[in-house]
Design a protein around this motif. Structure first.
Motif, short mmCIF file in Angstrom:
data_model
loop_
_atom_site.label_atom_id
_atom_site.label_comp_id
_atom_site.label_asym_id
_atom_site.label_seq_id
_atom_site.Cartn_x
_atom_site.Cartn_y
_atom_site.Cartn_z
N TRP A 76 0.81 -1.21 0.00
CA TRP A 76 0.00 0.00 0.00
C TRP A 76 0.85 1.26 0.00
O TRP A 76 0.42 2.30 -0.49
CB TRP A 76 -0.91 0.03 1.23
N SER A 77 2.04 1.19 0.57
CA SER A 77 2.90 2.37 0.70
C SER A 77 3.71 2.68 -0.55
O SER A 77 4.44 3.66 -0.58
CB SER A 77 3.84 2.21 1.90
N LYS A 78 3.60 1.85 -1.58
CA LYS A 78 4.35 2.06 -2.82
C LYS A 78 3.50 2.84 -3.81
O LYS A 78 2.51 2.32 -4.31
CB LYS A 78 4.76 0.72 -3.42
N SER A 79 3.91 4.05 -4.09
CA SER A 79 3.15 4.87 -5.04
C SER A 79 3.56 4.62 -6.49
O SER A 79 2.81 4.93 -7.40
CB SER A 79 3.37 6.35 -4.73
N GLY A 80 4.77 4.11 -6.67
CA GLY A 80 5.30 3.94 -8.03
C GLY A 80 6.16 5.11 -8.45
O GLY A 80 6.71 5.11 -9.55
N SER A 81 6.29 6.11 -7.58
CA SER A 81 7.10 7.29 -7.88
C SER A 81 7.97 7.63 -6.67
O SER A 81 7.44 7.84 -5.57
CB SER A 81 6.19 8.48 -8.20
N PRO A 82 9.29 7.72 -6.87
CA PRO A 82 10.16 8.08 -5.75
C PRO A 82 9.79 9.44 -5.13
O PRO A 82 9.87 9.61 -3.92
CB PRO A 82 11.56 8.12 -6.36
N THR A 83 9.36 10.37 -5.95
CA THR A 83 8.97 11.69 -5.44
C THR A 83 7.73 11.59 -4.57
O THR A 83 7.67 12.19 -3.48
CB THR A 83 8.72 12.66 -6.61
N MET A 84 6.74 10.81 -5.01
CA MET A 84 5.52 10.66 -4.22
C MET A 84 5.81 9.86 -2.94
O MET A 84 5.26 10.18 -1.88
CB MET A 84 4.42 9.97 -5.03
N ASP A 85 6.70 8.87 -3.03
CA ASP A 85 7.08 8.12 -1.84
C ASP A 85 7.77 9.03 -0.82
O ASP A 85 7.56 8.89 0.39
CB ASP A 85 8.01 6.95 -2.20
N LEU A 86 8.57 9.98 -1.31
CA LEU A 86 9.23 10.93 -0.41
C LEU A 86 8.20 11.84 0.26
O LEU A 86 8.30 12.11 1.47
CB LEU A 86 10.26 11.77 -1.18
N LEU A 87 7.21 12.30 -0.48
CA LEU A 87 6.15 13.12 0.14
C LEU A 87 5.40 12.34 1.21
O LEU A 87 5.08 12.87 2.28
CB LEU A 87 5.17 13.63 -0.92
N LEU A 88 5.12 11.06 0.94
CA LEU A 88 4.46 10.22 1.92
C LEU A 88 5.33 10.08 3.17
O LEU A 88 4.85 10.24 4.30
CB LEU A 88 4.15 8.83 1.34
N LYS A 89 6.61 9.83 2.97
CA LYS A 89 7.54 9.67 4.09
C LYS A 89 7.60 10.96 4.91
O LYS A 89 7.52 10.93 6.15
CB LYS A 89 8.93 9.32 3.55
N ARG A 90 7.72 12.09 4.25
CA ARG A 90 7.79 13.36 4.97
C ARG A 90 6.48 13.65 5.72
O ARG A 90 6.49 14.16 6.83
CB ARG A 90 8.12 14.50 4.01
N GLY A 91 5.36 13.34 5.09
CA GLY A 91 4.08 13.56 5.75
C GLY A 91 3.94 12.70 6.98
O GLY A 91 3.51 13.16 8.04
N ARG A 92 4.32 11.44 6.88
CA ARG A 92 4.23 10.53 8.02
C ARG A 92 5.18 10.96 9.14
O ARG A 92 4.84 10.87 10.32
CB ARG A 92 4.53 9.10 7.58
N GLU A 93 6.37 11.38 8.76
CA GLU A 93 7.33 11.86 9.78
C GLU A 93 6.78 13.09 10.50
O GLU A 93 6.94 13.22 11.72
CB GLU A 93 8.68 12.16 9.14
N ALA A 94 6.14 13.98 9.76
CA ALA A 94 5.56 15.17 10.38
C ALA A 94 4.42 14.78 11.33
O ALA A 94 4.29 15.38 12.41
CB ALA A 94 5.07 16.14 9.30
N ILE A 95 3.61 13.80 10.95
CA ILE A 95 2.56 13.32 11.85
C ILE A 95 3.18 12.80 13.14
O ILE A 95 2.75 13.16 14.24
CB ILE A 95 1.70 12.21 11.18
N GLU A 96 4.21 11.96 13.01
CA GLU A 96 4.87 11.39 14.19
C GLU A 96 5.48 12.48 15.07
O GLU A 96 5.51 12.35 16.29
CB GLU A 96 5.94 10.39 13.76
#
Length: 155
Positions: A27-47
């Motif tokens: 589920w966490s694989k968007s298929g785009s490294p840029t989109m994966d980075l945005l997901l990672k940054r968003g999750r880190e900000a939530i944490e």
């Protein structure tokens, strides 16, 4: 993915946790490294408790990858943590439109509905989440609590 969903839904599967991990990873694989980075940054900000930054990163993600359910789910969690239940509910419903197997979105939906004073709807969401992933003890406990409360209501 269907095989993983079947393994996870089996309440007697001793390896359900492996299936769950594999599903969450997919589920966490968007298929785009840029989109994966945005997901990672968003999750880190939530944490980190920075819901404003999380919402910004995850809004950029949903804007650029509108078919990526996990972006919507993560933004729903950021909205929830910010106390913005309406936008969170809207994003959770969008997740479920994109991925009806998203048991975490159903759990989040149940939580918000319960907190909003809609126990019957919350129970439906919890039951649906447990049908997909019967190994969620916290969801089972929430459902049992709501069912017990409903039994105590005089009609």
């Amino acid at each position: 993915m269907n095989g993983l969903y079947e393994q996870l839904a089996d309440p007697d599967n001793p390896h359900w946790d492996r299936a769950e991990s594999d599903i969450l990873r997919e589920w966490s694989k968007s298929g785009s490294p840029t989109m994966d980075l945005l997901l990672k940054r968003g999750r880190e900000a939530i944490e980190a408790g920075d819901t404003t930054a999380a919402i910004e990163h995850l809004t950029a993600l949903t804007d650029h990858a509108p078919d990526f359910a996990e972006g919507w789910y993560s933004r729903a969690m950021a909205y929830y943590r910010a106390g913005l239940y309406g936008p969170s509910l809207a994003d959770l419903r969008h997740v479920l439109d994109l991925n009806p197997h998203h048991f975490a979105a159903l759990t989040g939906l149940g939580t918000i509905l319960e907190e909003s004073g809609a126990p019957e709807d919350a129970m439906k969401a919890y039951r649906a989440a447990l049908a997909l992933n019967p190994h969620q003890d916290n969801v089972r406990q929430a459902l049992e609590r709501l069912e017990k409360d409903a039994e105590g209501v005089e009609i």
